[in-house]
Scaffold this active site. Structure first.
Site, PDB file in Angstrom:
ATOM      1  N   SER A   1       0.829  -1.207   0.000  1.00  0.00           N
ATOM      2  CA  SER A   1       0.000   0.000   0.000  1.00  0.00           C
ATOM      3  C   SER A   1       0.867   1.262   0.000  1.00  0.00           C
ATOM      4  CB  SER A   1      -0.954  -0.047   1.196  1.00  0.00           C
ATOM      5  OG  SER A   1      -1.981   0.907   1.067  1.00  0.00           O
TER       6      SER A   1
ATOM      7  N   HIS B   1      -7.948  -5.061  -0.923  1.00  0.00           N
ATOM      8  CA  HIS B   1      -6.759  -4.276  -0.609  1.00  0.00           C
ATOM      9  C   HIS B   1      -5.852  -5.093   0.304  1.00  0.00           C
ATOM     10  CE1 HIS B   1      -4.421  -0.595  -0.314  1.00  0.00           C
ATOM     11  NE2 HIS B   1      -4.293  -0.817   0.979  1.00  0.00           N
TER      12      HIS B   1
ATOM     13  N   ASP C   1     -10.061  -3.476  -5.572  1.00  0.00           N
ATOM     14  CA  ASP C   1      -9.487  -2.806  -4.404  1.00  0.00           C
ATOM     15  C   ASP C   1     -10.399  -1.658  -3.966  1.00  0.00           C
ATOM     16  OD1 ASP C   1      -7.937  -1.134  -2.665  1.00  0.00           O
ATOM     17  OD2 ASP C   1      -6.098  -1.962  -3.507  1.00  0.00           O
TER      18      ASP C   1
END
Length: 332
Positions: free
Chosen positions: A140, A297, A269
């Site tokens: 991320s 995610h 996501d």
């Protein structure tokens, strides 16, 4: 490309369950860790945590960068470190400033494009483990930062291979997406520790002077974009959130990457839309882009709710293992 060997069943096809499953159901896997406090050149520090003890031989080292509000305690971090250990790799998480046990020493903290600390840490590893190959993995926010760093390094990169997962490669799109629908719940989850950390800084520094925002106003921040507008951008030398997003989004750095790099992303996501994905002409020849229909995610849990398998850990490890067999290879 779409990966066809990732086929979650039943409820695991839902992007929110993919995103949340490991957080609630995956067991802690690491038994022994070693904390290493690394002093930075500006007088601050970061806390790096090794799985077990730092290597004393030529074992290859995988440096892991966590996501926003992540740490060694995050299930996705523990799962990967456990899998890497089985394959013979040493691994270490470099926590961003103030993200582990101790508050950092400066009014500033970290952000999505803050590559300087990671660069110092990796250079330290080069010096102290000269016979160990270095690999990196970024999740991320950590993935965006890592890709930017690899692009900045270009042909000078000391990294043998890298893997990025669920990176918000165009930050403005991610900031917009997380304000809508169910994603607002993720936004509040991420904002809560950010607000608390910033409010704590008011007790140690003259933050009103630093960012011209009252402490009471910080408690009322409702969105990631607002937080970046009032604190992240100003504290780190940008005029506003727009400039911060423009200059720190990793997508624009991808053409300069020469390190063998795998980018993994799910079309579902909930933190961002597929618009963040780079086009083919925005990728260097060193990059492999794997796009999955499902995965949420930083999820990518295969199988079923009752019999899950963690596809992501194995995919990352197999990619790093492949590139660990050779001397450092870069692409022009």
């Amino acid at each position: 490309m779409i990966i066809k060997n990732f086929k979650p069943k039943g409820l695991l096809k839902n992007r929110h369950i993919q995103t949340l499953y490991a957080t609630f159901f995956r067991k802690s896997l690491l038994k022994v860790t070693t904390l290493e406090r690394f002093n930075l050149s500006d007088g601050d520090f970061v806390e790096s945590v090794w799985n077990g003890k730092p290597p004393k031989n030529t074992r290859s080292i995988v440096v892991i960068f966590h996501g926003l509000a992540g740490s060694i305690h995050s299930p996705y971090i523990q799962g990967l470190m456990y899998e890497l250990e089985k394959k013979g790799f040493a691994s270490v998480v470099m926590h961003f400033r103030g993200c582990y046990q101790e508050e950092n020493l400066h009014p500033r903290a970290y952000h999505s494009g803050d590559t300087k600390d990671a660069k110092e840490w990796i250079e330290y590893l080069q010096k102290n483990y000269p016979n160990s190959k270095l690999h990196t993995v970024g999740f991320s926010l950590g993935g965006n930062m890592m890709l930017k760093l690899l692009g900045e390094w270009g042909k000078e990169s000391p990294i043998s291979s890298a893997v990025s997962i669920s990176a918000p490669m165009q930050l403005d799109i991610s900031a917009d997406t997380i304000e809508k629908g169910f994603a607002k719940n993720y936004q509040e989850y991420l904002l809560k520790p950010l607000r608390a950390t910033l409010i704590a800084k008011y007790k140690r520094f003259d933050m009103k002077k630093e960012i011209e925002v009252d402490e009471t106003a910080v408690a009322e921040i409702k969105t990631i974009r607002e937080f970046d507008e009032k604190y992240t951008s100003i504290m780190h030398g940008y005029s506003n959130a727009k400039e911060y997003y423009q200059k720190c989004s990793a997508k624009q750095f991808l053409k300069e990457i020469t390190t063998p790099t795998l980018i993994i992303h799910a079309l579902d996501d909930p933190f961002m839309t597929p618009k963040i994905l780079p086009k083919q002409d925005e990728l260097s020849s060193a990059i492999e882009l794997e796009i999955l229909k499902n995965g949420g995610h930083v999820g990518f849990v295969n199988g079923s709710i009752l019999k899950p398998t963690y596809w992501l850990d194995r995919r990352i490890t197999s990619y790093i293992t492949l590139h660990n067999r050779y001397t450092n290879k870069t692409y022009s």
